[in-house]
Design an enzyme around this catalytic site. Structure first.
Site, PDB file in Angstrom:
ATOM      1  N   SER A 100       0.842  -1.544  -0.424  1.00 17.21           N
ATOM      2  CA  SER A 100      -0.172  -0.044  -0.431  1.00 17.21           C
ATOM      3  C   SER A 100       0.950   1.205  -0.022  1.00 17.21           C
ATOM      4  O   SER A 100      -0.076   2.182  -0.259  1.00 17.21           O
ATOM      5  CB  SER A 100      -0.852   0.166   1.196  1.00 17.21           C
ATOM      6  OG  SER A 100      -0.025   0.068   2.238  1.00 17.21           O
ATOM      7  N   HIS A 184      12.009  -5.055 -45.712  1.00 18.11           N
ATOM      8  CA  HIS A 184      12.451  -6.615 -45.319  1.00 18.11           C
ATOM      9  C   HIS A 184      14.271  -6.454 -45.234  1.00 18.11           C
ATOM     10  O   HIS A 184      14.982  -7.953 -45.590  1.00 18.11           O
ATOM     11  CB  HIS A 184      12.122  -7.817 -46.339  1.00 18.11           C
ATOM     12  CG  HIS A 184      10.318  -8.050 -46.488  1.00 18.11           C
ATOM     13  ND1 HIS A 184      10.083  -9.194 -45.339  1.00 18.11           N
ATOM     14  CD2 HIS A 184       9.807  -7.847 -46.940  1.00 18.11           C
ATOM     15  CE1 HIS A 184       8.659  -9.157 -45.861  1.00 18.11           C
ATOM     16  NE2 HIS A 184       8.581  -8.342 -46.680  1.00 18.11           N
ATOM     17  N   SER A 314      36.433   1.818 -28.919  1.00  8.82           N
ATOM     18  CA  SER A 314      36.729   0.640 -29.417  1.00  8.82           C
ATOM     19  C   SER A 314      37.821   0.821 -28.495  1.00  8.82           C
ATOM     20  O   SER A 314      38.684   1.148 -28.151  1.00  8.82           O
ATOM     21  CB  SER A 314      37.554  -0.677 -30.655  1.00  8.82           C
ATOM     22  OG  SER A 314      37.778  -1.629 -30.094  1.00  8.82           O
ATOM     23  N   LYS A 320      37.735   3.020 -34.094  1.00  6.92           N
ATOM     24  CA  LYS A 320      36.583   2.537 -34.349  1.00  6.92           C
ATOM     25  C   LYS A 320      36.022   3.944 -34.071  1.00  6.92           C
ATOM     26  O   LYS A 320      35.881   4.084 -32.587  1.00  6.92           O
ATOM     27  CB  LYS A 320      36.623   0.906 -34.334  1.00  6.92           C
ATOM     28  CG  LYS A 320      34.761   0.508 -34.325  1.00  6.92           C
ATOM     29  CD  LYS A 320      35.448  -0.524 -33.786  1.00  6.92           C
ATOM     30  CE  LYS A 320      34.118  -1.541 -33.869  1.00  6.92           C
ATOM     31  NZ  LYS A 320      32.772  -1.507 -33.298  1.00  6.92           N
ATOM     32  N   GLU A 327      22.599   3.041 -29.207  1.00  9.18           N
ATOM     33  CA  GLU A 327      22.901   1.888 -28.320  1.00  9.18           C
ATOM     34  C   GLU A 327      21.710   2.375 -27.481  1.00  9.18           C
ATOM     35  O   GLU A 327      21.240   1.847 -26.858  1.00  9.18           O
ATOM     36  CB  GLU A 327      23.768   1.307 -28.593  1.00  9.18           C
ATOM     37  CG  GLU A 327      24.626   0.823 -30.018  1.00  9.18           C
ATOM     38  CD  GLU A 327      25.539   1.224 -29.954  1.00  9.18           C
ATOM     39  OE1 GLU A 327      26.144   0.046 -30.754  1.00  9.18           O
ATOM     40  OE2 GLU A 327      26.846   1.283 -28.608  1.00  9.18           O
TER      41      GLU A 327
END
Length: 462
Positions: A100, A184, A314, A320, A327
């Site tokens: 509660s 697709h 990275s 990279k 994300e």
């Protein structure tokens, strides 16, 4: 605790030790000891909403002649400190507590009573004064609604509107950029990038509409129903007056619920709002994943856009750069979808006259609102506003896209068009050249009929 750092407090169950500097008293301490579950307290936004309810109740009770004015003013002032975000460290009770939320209600009553007593020099009772005309059973559901309404209106809706406006602005800037459409994940008819972004903007716009459509039920409050919905120990005018006071304080149109039995026994309005939050999370995940795919590469992926470079991607691969904001948005979406599942299950726990999973509903609902608001602004400002388009990559893919032959269906038929597409795929030649060989149509006519920009306008090519 040693005798120097605790004091003795007493409640209906007896005496116990409470930290000497704590503003709360015995019932809060019992809850602290009873629920060492997660170490996660209820959000500050929720605690501030509880204090706002307490403050409003004191104003109404004074106006009705039920509460001594000196004590009442002290309660109002003490509650205002908590509304302003002061003393939140004195609300330590775990989310996973009594269903509660009685422990949190009493925590607020005790802290406000202590502060009010210090202000007015009189003994202010947590139960008789601060909790006057209230029960945990109507205060906690009301605080859920008040905190959710404030967070939605003040944080989430403005953040979503900012995201929608950012997408729309970017779309206008990309009106002339044509790209290969994909269904697709396979090449399809061309589309303008502005049209793609228009779909995103509309998703977010509909999300705001869904929130606004749900809020009228959130504005309906349980306050005044007290213990089981009958309003025992509350003045007949209390429910209407406290809703008016809360409306004046927040600028939101709060009203007493049409049935206190509904507002105490279930949390359908919170479940409904959470469902809209889940839908927005699904929209954000779709947009974030589109951005990730479009940004993929830069050499071996789609390479359609470049997101702003925000940090090294990275610890081992130099140079990279990853799509970190999309994300983060996807993780927020996953969390909100999970929160909705929790709220849905908690909403099913209305048993007879009371829902008994109120604290976890409050926690998850407010977390979802906060996460969506924060990540929407990040997605707008650190991804969408600053991405650049790799037009050379887009044009190269368009020139080789055999699916453009779809526009010739009304002229040469589906079967012939399919044959042209297959041969163009096989030979990796432009579809215009292949169609010219297989139909005898002129290059000029084919270039006119298969112009990617014109094909984004729809209709039959003539």
């Amino acid at each position: 605790m040693t005798t120097s750092n605790y004091r003795i407090e007493k409640d209906s169950m007896g005496e116990l030790q409470v930290p000497a500097n704590a503003l709360y008293a015995a019932q809060t301490q019992r809850a602290v000891e009873n629920f060492p579950v997660s170490g996660i307290p209820l959000p500050g936004a929720f605690i501030r909403a509880v204090a706002l309810v307490k403050q409003s109740a004191a104003k109404v009770n004074m106006g009705l002649g039920l509460l001594d004015e000196t004590i009442g003013v002290a309660i109002v002032d003490a509650a205002q400190d908590i509304v302003d975000g002061v003393y939140l460290e004195h609300f330590p009770i775990d989310v996973f507590q009594t269903g509660s939320g009685t422990s949190t209600n009493m925590n607020a009553n005790e802290v406000i009573a202590t502060l009010a007593s210090q202000r007015c020099g009189k003994l202010v009772s947590a139960n008789d004064h601060v909790n006057m005309s209230q029960s945990s059973n109507d205060t906690i559901p009301s605080a859920i609604h008040v905190s959710a309404a404030l967070a939605t209106n003040e944080d989430l809706i403005p953040a979503l509107e900012h995201l929608q406006a950012t997408i729309a602005y970017k779309a206008r800037a990309l009106e002339d950029v044509v790209k290969t459409g994909r269904t697709h994940l396979m090449d399809a008819m061309p589309i303008r990038m502005s049209q793609e972004l228009d779909g995103w903007a509309q998703q977010i716009g509909y999300g705001v509409e869904r929130l606004r459509a749900s809020l009228p039920r959130i504005y309906r409050l349980a306050q005044g129903g007290t213990a089981v919905g009958t309003g025992i120990n509350a003045h007949p005018e209390f429910a209407t007056q406290i809703a008016d006071v809360l409306s004046e304080a927040t600028g939101l149109p709060f009203k007493p619920n049409a049935s206190f039995f509904e507002s105490l026994s279930c949390q359908d309005a919170a479940v409904e709002l959470s469902g809209q939050l889940k839908t927005i999370a699904v929209s954000l995940m779709k947009i974030a994943n589109d951005l990730r795919w479009m940004n993929s590469g830069p050499l071996a992926g789609l390479g359609e856009i470049e997101l702003p470079a925000l940090q090294p991607g990275s610890s081992i691969m130099p140079g990279k750069v990853n799509p970190v904001i999309p994300e983060a948005a996807c993780m927020v979406a996953a969390q909100v979808i999970g929160n909705d599942t929790t709220i849905t299950l908690a909403g099913q726990s209305g048993i007879f006259q009371l829902n008994v999973m109120l604290p976890v509903i409050a926690y998850n609902l407010l977390q979802s609102i906060e996460l969506l608001a924060n990540v929407s602004r990040l997605l707008a400002d650190k991804s969408i506003a600053g991405f650049t388009v790799c037009e050379d990559n887009l044009n190269r893919a368009l020139a080789l896209n055999p699916i453009l032959v779809t526009a010739l269906n009304p002229i040469i038929g589906y079967a012939k068009a399919a044959e042209i597409a297959k041969n163009a795929y096989k030979t990796k030649r432009p579809v215009v050249d292949m169609a010219m060989e297989m139909t005898g149509m002129s290059k000029a006519e084919l270039e006119r009929l298969l112009d990617p920009a014109k094909l984004t306008e729809g209709g039959i090519q003539e």
